[in-house]
Design a protein around this motif. Structure first.
Motif, PDB file in Angstrom:
ATOM      1  N   GLY A  83     -10.883  -4.306  -3.779  1.00 63.19           N
ATOM      2  CA  GLY A  83     -10.594  -5.720  -3.975  1.00 63.19           C
ATOM      3  C   GLY A  83      -9.251  -5.810  -5.023  1.00 63.19           C
ATOM      4  O   GLY A  83      -8.754  -7.001  -5.110  1.00 63.19           O
ATOM      5  N   ASP A  84      -9.047  -4.801  -5.956  1.00 61.53           N
ATOM      6  CA  ASP A  84      -8.023  -4.769  -6.879  1.00 61.53           C
ATOM      7  C   ASP A  84      -6.635  -5.069  -6.031  1.00 61.53           C
ATOM      8  O   ASP A  84      -6.468  -4.526  -5.016  1.00 61.53           O
ATOM      9  CB  ASP A  84      -8.094  -3.597  -7.751  1.00 61.53           C
ATOM     10  N   VAL A  85      -5.804  -6.005  -6.808  1.00 56.55           N
ATOM     11  CA  VAL A  85      -4.398  -6.029  -5.997  1.00 56.55           C
ATOM     12  C   VAL A  85      -3.540  -4.871  -7.163  1.00 56.55           C
ATOM     13  O   VAL A  85      -3.695  -5.275  -8.218  1.00 56.55           O
ATOM     14  CB  VAL A  85      -4.037  -7.462  -6.342  1.00 56.55           C
ATOM     15  N   ILE A  86      -2.934  -4.065  -6.349  1.00 56.29           N
ATOM     16  CA  ILE A  86      -2.277  -2.970  -7.025  1.00 56.29           C
ATOM     17  C   ILE A  86      -1.028  -2.660  -6.532  1.00 56.29           C
ATOM     18  O   ILE A  86      -0.834  -2.650  -5.255  1.00 56.29           O
ATOM     19  CB  ILE A  86      -3.218  -1.413  -7.010  1.00 56.29           C
ATOM     20  N   VAL A  87      -0.305  -2.312  -7.471  1.00 57.35           N
ATOM     21  CA  VAL A  87       1.186  -1.738  -7.195  1.00 57.35           C
ATOM     22  C   VAL A  87       1.025  -0.369  -7.348  1.00 57.35           C
ATOM     23  O   VAL A  87       0.622   0.376  -7.910  1.00 57.35           O
ATOM     24  CB  VAL A  87       2.253  -2.028  -8.404  1.00 57.35           C
ATOM     25  N   PHE A  88       1.718   0.496  -6.136  1.00 57.42           N
ATOM     26  CA  PHE A  88       1.848   1.904  -5.677  1.00 57.42           C
ATOM     27  C   PHE A  88       3.017   2.386  -5.504  1.00 57.42           C
ATOM     28  O   PHE A  88       3.809   1.477  -4.769  1.00 57.42           O
ATOM     29  CB  PHE A  88       0.646   2.242  -5.002  1.00 57.42           C
ATOM     30  N   LYS A  89       3.483   3.420  -5.364  1.00 53.53           N
ATOM     31  CA  LYS A  89       4.530   4.041  -4.832  1.00 53.53           C
ATOM     32  C   LYS A  89       4.144   4.404  -3.299  1.00 53.53           C
ATOM     33  O   LYS A  89       3.395   5.383  -3.304  1.00 53.53           O
ATOM     34  CB  LYS A  89       5.142   5.255  -5.621  1.00 53.53           C
ATOM     35  N   THR A  90       4.942   3.994  -2.546  1.00 53.81           N
ATOM     36  CA  THR A  90       4.643   4.414  -0.921  1.00 53.81           C
ATOM     37  C   THR A  90       4.651   6.124  -0.817  1.00 53.81           C
ATOM     38  O   THR A  90       5.647   6.747  -1.418  1.00 53.81           O
ATOM     39  CB  THR A  90       5.574   3.935  -0.012  1.00 53.81           C
ATOM     40  N   PRO A  91       3.659   6.677  -0.299  1.00 49.82           N
ATOM     41  CA  PRO A  91       3.887   7.998  -0.005  1.00 49.82           C
ATOM     42  C   PRO A  91       4.891   8.364   0.839  1.00 49.82           C
ATOM     43  O   PRO A  91       5.305   9.551   0.787  1.00 49.82           O
ATOM     44  CB  PRO A  91       2.550   8.451   0.838  1.00 49.82           C
ATOM     45  N   ALA A  92       5.706   7.438   1.495  1.00 47.44           N
ATOM     46  CA  ALA A  92       6.851   8.014   2.297  1.00 47.44           C
ATOM     47  C   ALA A  92       7.975   8.606   1.446  1.00 47.44           C
ATOM     48  O   ALA A  92       8.749   9.416   1.988  1.00 47.44           O
ATOM     49  CB  ALA A  92       7.443   6.796   3.219  1.00 47.44           C
ATOM     50  N   ASP A  93       8.225   7.962   0.285  1.00 43.57           N
ATOM     51  CA  ASP A  93       9.198   8.259  -0.518  1.00 43.57           C
ATOM     52  C   ASP A  93       8.927   8.494  -1.854  1.00 43.57           C
ATOM     53  O   ASP A  93       9.802   9.013  -2.703  1.00 43.57           O
ATOM     54  CB  ASP A  93      10.500   7.313  -0.262  1.00 43.57           C
ATOM     55  N   ASN A  94       7.753   8.067  -2.140  1.00 44.88           N
ATOM     56  CA  ASN A  94       7.330   8.231  -3.612  1.00 44.88           C
ATOM     57  C   ASN A  94       8.278   7.526  -4.684  1.00 44.88           C
ATOM     58  O   ASN A  94       8.421   7.662  -5.668  1.00 44.88           O
ATOM     59  CB  ASN A  94       7.077   9.584  -4.140  1.00 44.88           C
ATOM     60  N   ARG A  95       8.867   6.600  -4.184  1.00 42.36           N
ATOM     61  CA  ARG A  95       9.984   5.766  -4.902  1.00 42.36           C
ATOM     62  C   ARG A  95       9.697   4.371  -4.732  1.00 42.36           C
ATOM     63  O   ARG A  95       9.974   3.438  -5.837  1.00 42.36           O
ATOM     64  CB  ARG A  95      11.263   6.186  -4.352  1.00 42.36           C
ATOM     65  N   THR A  96       9.384   3.906  -3.654  1.00 44.46           N
ATOM     66  CA  THR A  96       9.448   2.400  -3.428  1.00 44.46           C
ATOM     67  C   THR A  96       8.271   1.648  -4.053  1.00 44.46           C
ATOM     68  O   THR A  96       7.123   2.161  -3.455  1.00 44.46           O
ATOM     69  CB  THR A  96       9.709   1.870  -1.709  1.00 44.46           C
ATOM     70  N   ASP A  97       8.240   0.784  -4.375  1.00 45.51           N
ATOM     71  CA  ASP A  97       7.026  -0.047  -4.985  1.00 45.51           C
ATOM     72  C   ASP A  97       6.263  -0.960  -3.818  1.00 45.51           C
ATOM     73  O   ASP A  97       7.206  -1.843  -3.372  1.00 45.51           O
ATOM     74  CB  ASP A  97       7.335  -1.075  -6.229  1.00 45.51           C
ATOM     75  N   TYR A  98       5.252  -1.032  -3.698  1.00 43.06           N
ATOM     76  CA  TYR A  98       4.469  -1.841  -2.667  1.00 43.06           C
ATOM     77  C   TYR A  98       3.399  -2.233  -3.580  1.00 43.06           C
ATOM     78  O   TYR A  98       2.942  -1.842  -4.480  1.00 43.06           O
ATOM     79  CB  TYR A  98       3.839  -1.011  -1.542  1.00 43.06           C
TER      80      TYR A  98
END
Length: 245
Positions: A83-98
Motif C-alpha cells: 500500500g505504500d506509494v513509492i518512487v522507483f526507476k523503471t526496469p526498462a531503462d533503470n533511469r526513468t522515475d515512476y
C-alpha cells in the motif's frame, strides 16, 4: 569599494559547501518530485509537488543522482509495506522515475478477474464511494467510478475505474523473489506492473523512496505559476502540505 581575493574565495567556498549539503540531503534524506501524469489520480494529480524520503527502504545506486555504479546492491534495506506509494526507476531503462502504489510483495499472486483485483486468490475488498466523477487520463476528461479499496494489512486508499471497466481480466502475475508489483490508483489509465514489457516487476534495488506528503500543488491548465494574478485559481491550497495516503 575594492574587493580582495578573499571575498571571491569565500563566496566560492560557500557555494561549494551549499552544493555538497544539497547533494547529501537529496541523496540520503529527502527529494522533491513533480507529478506530470494522471496515473495516480485521485491520490496524486498533475501539478502536485511532493517530498520523497530516500531513507525509507535503505539505499542503492538509484538513491544517488545519475545512478552511479557505486553500490552493487541495496544497503540498510527495510521492507516496504503493501500500500505504500513509492518512487522507483523503471526496469526498462533503470533511469526513468515512476510513482505507483505497492500491491504485490515477493511470492504474491495477483490477477484481475471480471475487473476485480485478486491477491493470492482473495478478492481485494472495494466499496463504491461515487457512481459518477470525472478525472483525467492524459488530457482527456473521463467518467469513472470511485472506490475505497482495502488491502489485507488494513491499508485503505481511493482508486478509480472507468465505467466500462476496460481492464477486465488478466493472466496471473507471480511476483519473483526480491521484486515488487505496482499499480496506479487510476486503474484504467496507468502503465504499471501489469505491462511486463515496459514496467513489469520492479527489483528492490530500483526503489528510490517513499512518497510522504504534498508540499505544493498548482493547476497549469489555469495558468503558469508565474502568473500571480491567477494564483487564487491555479494554486490548490487544499492539497498543499497534505499527507499522501
Amino acid at each position: 569599494m575594492k574587493l580582495d581575493k578573499d571575498f571571491f574565495s569565500d563566496n566560492i567556498k560557500t557555494l561549494f559547501y551549499a552544493l555538497i549539503i544539497a547533494i547529501i540531503i537529496r541523496s540520503f534524506l529527502i527529494q522533491p518530485f513533480y507529478i506530470p501524469s494522471s496515473s495516480m489520480e485521485p491520490t496524486l494529480v498533475v501539478g502536485d509537488r511532493l517530498f520523497v524520503t530516500k531513507y525509507s527502504y535503505g539505499y542503492s545506486k538509484h538513491s544517488l543522482p545519475f545512478s552511479p555504479a557505486i553500490l552493487n546492491k541495496r544497503i540498510l534495506f527495510k521492507n516496504p509495506k503493501r500500500g505504500d506509494v513509492i518512487v522507483f526507476k523503471t526496469p526498462a531503462d533503470n533511469r526513468t522515475d515512476y510513482i505507483k502504489r505497492l500491491i504485490g510483495l515477493p511470492g504474491d499472486r495477483i490477477q484481475f478477474i471480471d475487473a476485480n483485483l485478486y491477491l493470492n486468490s482473495n478478492e481485494i475488498f472495494k466499496s463504491k464511494i461515487k457512481s459518477k466523477t470525472k478525472i483525467y487520463c492524459g488530457n482527456t476528461s473521463i467518467d469513472v467510478y470511485r472506490f475505497e479499496e482495502k488491502l489485507p494489512n488494513g491499508k485503505k486508499f481511493h482508486t478509480v475505474y472507468l465505467k466500462d471497466y476496460t481492464y477486465q481480466n488478466s493472466d496471473e502475475f507471480i511476483v519473483p523473489k526480491d521484486h515488487y508489483f505496482f499499480l496506479g490508483d487510476n486503474r484504467d489509465c496507468s502503465k504499471d506492473s501489469r505491462f511486463l514489457s515496459s514496467v513489469g516487476y520492479v527489483h528492490k534495488d530500483n526503489l528510490v523512496g517513499k512518497a510522504q506528503f504534498i508540499f505544493f500543488s498548482s493547476d497549469k491548465k489555469i495558468g503558469s505559476i508565474f502568473a500571480f494574478w491567477k494564483w487564487h485559481k491555479s494554486i490548490r491550497f487544499n492539497r498543499s502540505f497534505s499527507k499522501i495516503n
